[in-house]
Design a protein around this motif. Structure first.
Motif, PDB file in Angstrom:
ATOM      1  N   UNK A  36      53.357  -2.540  43.186  1.00 25.40           N
ATOM      2  CA  UNK A  36      53.402  -3.426  44.339  1.00 25.40           C
ATOM      3  C   UNK A  36      53.668  -4.835  43.831  1.00 25.40           C
ATOM      4  N   UNK A  37      54.555  -5.571  44.508  1.00 31.12           N
ATOM      5  CA  UNK A  37      54.960  -6.894  44.042  1.00 31.12           C
ATOM      6  C   UNK A  37      54.678  -7.953  45.089  1.00 31.12           C
ATOM      7  N   UNK A  38      54.045  -9.054  44.652  1.00 38.92           N
ATOM      8  CA  UNK A  38      53.760 -10.181  45.527  1.00 38.92           C
ATOM      9  C   UNK A  38      54.405 -11.419  44.907  1.00 38.92           C
ATOM     10  N   UNK A  39      55.579 -11.853  45.387  1.00 38.40           N
ATOM     11  CA  UNK A  39      56.250 -13.009  44.789  1.00 38.40           C
ATOM     12  C   UNK A  39      55.579 -14.324  45.163  1.00 38.40           C
ATOM     13  N   UNK A  40      55.463 -15.208  44.185  1.00 40.20           N
ATOM     14  CA  UNK A  40      54.903 -16.537  44.428  1.00 40.20           C
ATOM     15  C   UNK A  40      55.966 -17.623  44.296  1.00 40.20           C
ATOM     16  N   UNK A  41      57.219 -17.212  44.137  1.00 35.84           N
ATOM     17  CA  UNK A  41      58.342 -18.144  44.135  1.00 35.84           C
ATOM     18  C   UNK A  41      59.380 -17.640  45.128  1.00 35.84           C
ATOM     19  N   UNK A  42      60.370 -18.467  45.391  1.00 37.58           N
ATOM     20  CA  UNK A  42      61.439 -18.130  46.325  1.00 37.58           C
ATOM     21  C   UNK A  42      62.763 -18.025  45.592  1.00 37.58           C
ATOM     22  N   UNK A  43      63.604 -17.106  46.040  1.00 39.39           N
ATOM     23  CA  UNK A  43      64.978 -17.103  45.546  1.00 39.39           C
ATOM     24  C   UNK A  43      65.432 -15.864  44.821  1.00 39.39           C
ATOM     25  N   UNK A  44      64.611 -15.313  43.925  1.00 43.03           N
ATOM     26  CA  UNK A  44      65.107 -14.213  43.099  1.00 43.03           C
ATOM     27  C   UNK A  44      65.237 -12.913  43.878  1.00 43.03           C
ATOM     28  N   UNK A  45      64.302 -12.651  44.788  1.00 45.59           N
ATOM     29  CA  UNK A  45      64.311 -11.383  45.506  1.00 45.59           C
ATOM     30  C   UNK A  45      64.015 -10.191  44.634  1.00 45.59           C
ATOM     31  N   UNK A  46      63.497 -10.433  43.422  1.00 44.79           N
ATOM     32  CA  UNK A  46      63.272  -9.321  42.504  1.00 44.79           C
ATOM     33  C   UNK A  46      62.215  -8.346  43.010  1.00 44.79           C
ATOM     34  N   UNK A  47      61.402  -8.783  43.973  1.00 47.10           N
ATOM     35  CA  UNK A  47      60.361  -7.905  44.516  1.00 47.10           C
ATOM     36  C   UNK A  47      60.939  -6.706  45.268  1.00 47.10           C
ATOM     37  N   UNK A  48      62.239  -6.755  45.598  1.00 49.44           N
ATOM     38  CA  UNK A  48      62.858  -5.621  46.280  1.00 49.44           C
ATOM     39  C   UNK A  48      64.102  -5.111  45.555  1.00 49.44           C
ATOM     40  N   UNK A  49      64.433  -5.710  44.420  1.00 47.21           N
ATOM     41  CA  UNK A  49      65.712  -5.399  43.776  1.00 47.21           C
ATOM     42  C   UNK A  49      65.586  -4.325  42.715  1.00 47.21           C
ATOM     43  N   UNK A  50      66.746  -3.829  42.303  1.00 50.55           N
ATOM     44  CA  UNK A  50      66.825  -2.809  41.259  1.00 50.55           C
ATOM     45  C   UNK A  50      67.210  -3.416  39.908  1.00 50.55           C
TER      46      UNK A  50
END
Length: 402
Positions: free
Chosen positions: A128-142
């Motif tokens: 489970x991923x909780x991003x604390x920054x904006x922009x990368x979108x790595x929390x949903x990416x492959x």
């Protein structure tokens, strides 16, 4: 596919799927006191799961990811809270826990800047991923980026998608203004680059990209106004930016597009590494030069026709008057959003970066296509300011005219 949860309410139900081994809470040390942690811990308590805390400090590299994988062995679920670098490390470490072939692939020596994991690769641990920054979108990416002695590599594979992403404005509410602005620009860069690098019209995919890019411009200006007034972004705006960031990774936007359409990312990646700067500092100087060359007819980098069409849509979405020429317009946008687009380097440094770029992405590898070292060197020479005396990293300003 990654499930997305807006806010932490309901997280307990997802955490209840963890085994009796409990939850490993993997946290970026710089956000250990972020208010989001209280919310997450309440949800862990509701799920009646045991918590093991691991704090990470620093960007991480291939060695630290392997050490982290050893620490994660035996846990039931990984809940990662932090910026893009931490989430990337969590994605790779949770994969390494149960996939020996992935270990071999991540450690094999190669010159390519891209490492592709096979479809058979499987992550052993729920993530489970909780991003604390904006922009990368790595929390949903492959994809994940990782530092190697040779430079940063882009690692890609379906197995890297987290099971759940939690987008909560509380997690990003304390971001410094410059990181908010850079995050929005990163979203705009990512969603437009694949579109521009594709010479074919794809009505459905193109319409979606144009709509999302227009929304990013609108939200970027809204964020800039709030920050310029000395305030903070409201929860609704923070959440919208986070949503847009994740949506740029949606596969429907990229159906049929060339695999390596985003050549600007490759150049910016190597420039950032070579100068030791933040990724967005490099993108902010690469993006205008990329658009200038595309508009000038360099079809190796993208389509001038499609850039003109996209820019018409983005100009209409902006609340402020923008220049008619796309590359001049994107400079205006970057400056209005307060993103520093100035880097300095001497000619020898730029030539070395050009060499690293073609080694990692060209000269027999397909990513750069027909672009040569001389092409990349010329690109960087136009994008980056000459070095100031005794300092190749002093900021300044550059205006390109034709």
């Amino acid at each position: 596919m990654t499930h997305v949860l807006y806010g932490t309410a309901g997280l307990a139900s997802w955490l209840a799927t963890a085994t009796d081994h409990g939850v490993t809470l993997l946290v970026d040390a710089v956000v250990a006191q972020n208010p989001i942690m209280d919310r997450i811990r309440r949800e862990i308590g509701k799920a009646r799961r045991h918590e093991t805390l691991i704090e990470l400090d620093g960007p991480g590299d291939v060695d630290s990811v392997h050490r982290l994988a050893a620490q994660l062995t035996g846990t039931g679920l990984v809940l990662a809270v932090g910026g893009g670098s931490l989430l990337d490390q969590a994605k790779l470490a949770s994969l390494l826990c149960g996939d020996r072939d992935a270990h071999r692939r991540l450690t094999v020596r190669q010159r390519s800047g891209m490492l592709m994991l096979p479809p058979s690769a499987e992550r052993a641990l729920p993530l489970f991923a909780v991003p604390t920054t904006l922009g990368t979108g790595t929390e949903v990416s492959m994809v994940a980026c990782l530092a190697y002695p040779e430079g940063k590599r882009l690692i890609t594979g379906d197995c890297l998608r987290p099971d759940l992403a939690v987008l909560d404005p509380v997690a990003t509410a304390t971001l410094p203004a410059e990181l908010v602005s850079e995050g929005v620009l990163e979203v705009l860069f990512r969603i437009t680059s694949g579109y521009l690098g594709d010479h074919e019209d794809r009505p459905t995919e193109d319409a979606l990209v144009e709509t999302l890019a227009a929304l990013v411009v609108r939200e970027g200006y809204a964020a800039a106004r709030a920050l310029a007034a000395g305030g903070r972004l409201g929860d609704a705006l923070l959440l919208e930016i986070a949503k847009l960031s994740g949506l740029t990774h949606n596969e429907i936007l990229h159906v049929g597009r060339p695999a390596y359409a985003n050549k600007g990312w490759m150049i910016a990646n190597e420039l950032s590494t070579g100068l030791g700067t933040r990724k967005m500092s490099a993108i902010a100087v690469v993006m205008p030069e990329l658009w200038r060359r595309i508009a000038g007819g360099d079809d190796r980098l993208g389509s001038a026709r499609r850039l003109a069409r996209l820019w018409t849509r983005l100009r209409a979405a902006a609340p402020a008057e923008l220049p008619a020429h796309p590359w001049q317009g994107i400079i205006t946008v970057i400056d209005a959003w307060g993103v520093n687009r100035s880097l300095r380097a001497d000619t020898a440094t730029l030539d070395a970066i050009a060499g690293r770029t073609v080694r990692a992405w060209g000269t027999g590898l397909p990513m750069l296509g027909a672009l040569t070292r001389d092409d990349i060197n010329d690109f960087l020479t136009c994008a980056v300011l000459p070095a100031a005396p005794h300092d190749s990293r002093v900021t300044g300003a550059r205006v390109i005219t034709t």
